[in-house]
Design an enzyme around this catalytic site. Sequence first.
Site, mmCIF file in Angstrom:
data_model
loop_
_atom_site.group_PDB
_atom_site.id
_atom_site.type_symbol
_atom_site.label_atom_id
_atom_site.label_comp_id
_atom_site.label_asym_id
_atom_site.label_seq_id
_atom_site.Cartn_x
_atom_site.Cartn_y
_atom_site.Cartn_z
ATOM 1 N N LYS A 1 2.599 11.222 -3.181
ATOM 2 C CA LYS A 1 1.494 10.625 -4.022
ATOM 3 C C LYS A 1 0.523 11.694 -4.664
ATOM 4 O O LYS A 1 0.116 11.420 -5.699
ATOM 5 C CB LYS A 1 0.827 9.727 -2.943
ATOM 6 C CG LYS A 1 -0.135 8.959 -3.353
ATOM 7 C CD LYS A 1 -0.847 7.932 -2.606
ATOM 8 C CE LYS A 1 -2.209 7.161 -3.275
ATOM 9 N NZ LYS A 1 -2.615 5.986 -2.221
ATOM 10 N N ASP B 1 0.878 -1.097 -0.210
ATOM 11 C CA ASP B 1 0.276 -0.095 -0.063
ATOM 12 C C ASP B 1 0.931 1.120 0.103
ATOM 13 O O ASP B 1 1.527 1.569 1.028
ATOM 14 C CB ASP B 1 -1.006 -0.021 1.212
ATOM 15 C CG ASP B 1 -1.659 1.274 1.337
ATOM 16 O OD1 ASP B 1 -2.438 1.402 2.231
ATOM 17 O OD2 ASP B 1 -1.770 2.168 0.196
ATOM 18 N N ASP C 1 -12.792 5.211 1.777
ATOM 19 C CA ASP C 1 -11.121 5.315 2.089
ATOM 20 C C ASP C 1 -10.799 6.931 2.103
ATOM 21 O O ASP C 1 -10.594 7.404 0.977
ATOM 22 C CB ASP C 1 -10.486 4.614 0.783
ATOM 23 C CG ASP C 1 -8.918 4.512 0.937
ATOM 24 O OD1 ASP C 1 -8.725 5.126 1.906
ATOM 25 O OD2 ASP C 1 -8.489 3.747 0.252
ATOM 26 N N GLU D 1 -7.382 0.246 -4.364
ATOM 27 C CA GLU D 1 -7.319 0.213 -3.034
ATOM 28 C C GLU D 1 -8.567 -0.299 -2.147
ATOM 29 O O GLU D 1 -8.670 -1.283 -1.555
ATOM 30 C CB GLU D 1 -7.170 1.524 -2.414
ATOM 31 C CG GLU D 1 -5.572 1.987 -2.684
ATOM 32 C CD GLU D 1 -5.486 3.332 -2.346
ATOM 33 O OE1 GLU D 1 -6.173 3.879 -1.778
ATOM 34 O OE2 GLU D 1 -4.160 3.825 -2.422
#
Length: 618
Positions: free
Chosen positions: A70, A9, A169, A147
């Site tokens: 990210k 992850d 999420d 994800e």
Amino acid sequence: MNEPIVGIDLGTTNSEIAVVRDGQPQVFSINGEPILPSVVGLSPDGKLLVGQAARNQYVLAPERTIKSIKRKMGQDVTVDLGGREYRPQEISAMILRTLRDRAAQALARPVRKAVITVPAYFNDAQRQATREAGELAGLEVVRILNEPTAAALAYDLGRSKRRHVLVYDLGGGTFDVSIVLCERGVVEVLASHGDTRLGGDDFDELLLNAVCDRFAERHGIDLRADRVARARLLRSVEAAKRRLSDHPFATVEEEFIAEKNGQPLHVTEEFSRDEFEAMIQPWIDRTMVCVQKALVDAEIVGRMIDEVVLVGGATRTPRIGQLLTERLGRPAHREINPDLIVALGAALQGAIIAGEEVGAVLVDVTPHSLGVKVRDQMSMLEGLDTPFRFVPIIERNTPLPASRSEVFLTIVDRQKVVEVDVYQGEDEDVRRNHRVGRFLVEGLAPVPAGNPIVVQLDLNLDGMLRVSAREKATGLQKQITIQNALATFENTELEAARERLDDLWESSFGDGYAFDESNEAAEQEALPPAHERSTAAGLAATISGGGSDDHIGARETVQAHALLEKAERALERVLADDRADFERMMARVRTALADRQWTVLSAASNELADALFYLEDR
């Protein structure tokens, strides 16, 4: 054994790497912690820092440190690190390489293949950038996995019933919501919506701005203009945000943050959970808009959702779970650590690709809610015969160990005593629940009704419950410890069951346990070689009930609670000048307990124990 395919992850704030061993996914420990901060930096002598070391440096040298890379993945940009320009893929590759090397060290074999997760709404450029980062790190990226798919896989494994799952999420820098259809091991994303510029980092920024605004009003200094002061404050507000997930109040403290007229200035700002949740409500509302859009795109309505799964550390904010439960009519699940569930699911996908047999993810949770009896003002006014109700503090299915607190108010003027009556159960009518203990807090300040009393419940892996109640204004505190708070039997029922079991055991095996000592040597021979056992210790068994970290956590939890009890008894003997530092040490231990950060807890406990030693030696 097939070549391992790890699951990664790669997160905005934190990253994790996991693998399936003996059918169970496990997250690798990185320097004793399952989470690697997604931070890269250069030390003053030009050495690369990745993870916690880089995060620590950020406070003092933000100009040599890069966070939240990210958010730039897939963009045609560069970032400066030590006077050299890097593309986002390169910075991400540094994080991935660190994860890969630690996994290889723990497995005692090379790690070459990986499943890497991305938000479901990532476009092709962002996905390709992620794949390139993996290749730069020396990994063959066998799958780019969404994800929410990974999270749903971790929950769904071993079930066959057709179910619609909503995966919410909310990580450090990105948000997405997906509607997932799960049936017979197949996980299909029906619809996704999200926001690449919304996450826990934004919550930190709101809290930081509130602190800076208050400081500017008092002293005429904007701390945001100083990069080092801002970085220090950011670290403090992150800790306060985490504490507000489980406690009603948190304090942002930083000493010697600025100077005015030759005098040092400090920051000490307290925030309530209500204040914080009011700040972030507009951002939460934006996520709820995405939830509705995802439902529309999936062509289903809220009542058709069978399960709600929370992913990402920011989902620990209680208001998020409450809103989702209200809107969808389903409790929001976080039995599997929201920070780790995506890595666990990615590891499961990797094992499936490698042709391994995998089992369901196991968790250790509290089977019943624990809370207190309170007076219901409305019922009292209406003259009903049930003036009391049950208010849960630790909710059913909360992962263990758990630490939660809530604030309650006195109901009459100059109230001198409160009774803390602790119950276990799920019914709002306290009479239908099971009492586990009670005690009195006497000698309250003679103030008007509404005096805040903070009640905290700490529950360890062994079912030992510690209950404390503190008068917020004065610090007056009382506590009890309750053994076997999670027992599903009444004491008499438990004893009767034990006798039945003893009778059954004796009738089956005779006097004592039928143990064939000749098997002991064979069992020892079946163990892996010593060098393999030592490398297995490099794995953090973060699925509760499944490995060594649970036992470490239980031991550390019990020791820390005993230390805190001793510190609280000694608090009145601490000099006024030292009291703030002493209380900060205690708060650090409590925070590490709540976050299950065992390495941090050990260091914090040692620091507090040293302080107690010198206090007793005076």
